[in-house]
Enzyme design. Sequence first.
Site, PDB file in Angstrom:
ATOM      1  N   SER A  47      34.638  32.442  34.471  1.00 26.96           N
ATOM      2  CA  SER A  47      34.946  33.690  33.780  1.00 26.96           C
ATOM      3  C   SER A  47      35.437  34.679  34.824  1.00 26.96           C
ATOM      4  CB  SER A  47      33.709  34.241  33.066  1.00 26.96           C
ATOM      5  OG  SER A  47      34.029  35.402  32.326  1.00 26.96           O
ATOM      6  N   GLU A  48      36.553  35.345  34.541  1.00 27.05           N
ATOM      7  CA  GLU A  48      37.241  36.129  35.563  1.00 27.05           C
ATOM      8  C   GLU A  48      36.437  37.302  36.091  1.00 27.05           C
ATOM      9  OE1 GLU A  48      40.268  38.967  33.226  1.00 27.05           O
ATOM     10  OE2 GLU A  48      40.272  36.897  32.545  1.00 27.05           O
TER      11      GLU A  48
END
Length: 218
Positions: A47-48
């Site tokens: 997840s960024e």
Amino acid sequence: MSRQTRSLIAARGARELTDGMYVNLGIGIPTSVPSFLDPALRVVLHSENGLLGVGGFPSTTDEDPDTVNAGKEPVTLTAGASVFDSGLSFAMVRGGHLDLALLGGMQVSAGGDLANWRTAGRLIKGMGGAMDIVRGARRVVILMEHTTRDGTAKLVEKCTLPLTGQGVVHRVITELGVLDVTEDSFVLRELAPGVGVTDVLDRTDAPVSVRLDDRDGR
């Protein structure tokens, strides 16, 4: 979007993952993909915002407000997960360490252009992140509805919305089926249950070649 439609698209998106992959999940439908993964599959979800080892959604009683995905939804972490800052997260993206990115979309063109950060009157958070991811991931698959709420096609010959990236999309998965992207057209590989070829052609505003693949469209 109905829960049934979202689940149908996410479940098919989960089939894009294979053992050993490092995979980014964008906001929207992709965040539901962990719920449809085979527990035996060995993948690492990214997840960024700084998570590596993202799990499924927690029960309401187990939610941790400090453990959220890029869409600010509470998530669980798998054994051995890592939490770090966004600078390191994007170093992973820009360094080419992602095998696959599953992202949402507002428009995809026949040439693989993606628009997924702005539409009339609506701005999606984190558009800069998606712009990096579509260039950094080895493969980009878009999970989205085939049309807008008013029936306007989202698979188009040319995007009319501001672009996230040019020529970056490899595949699109909708509630109607699976389409691959070539240089100038979509290629229909799979149909969703109960959907006919005409349904896809009628709701796509771009050339579509029909090459249904019995082996799952790979």
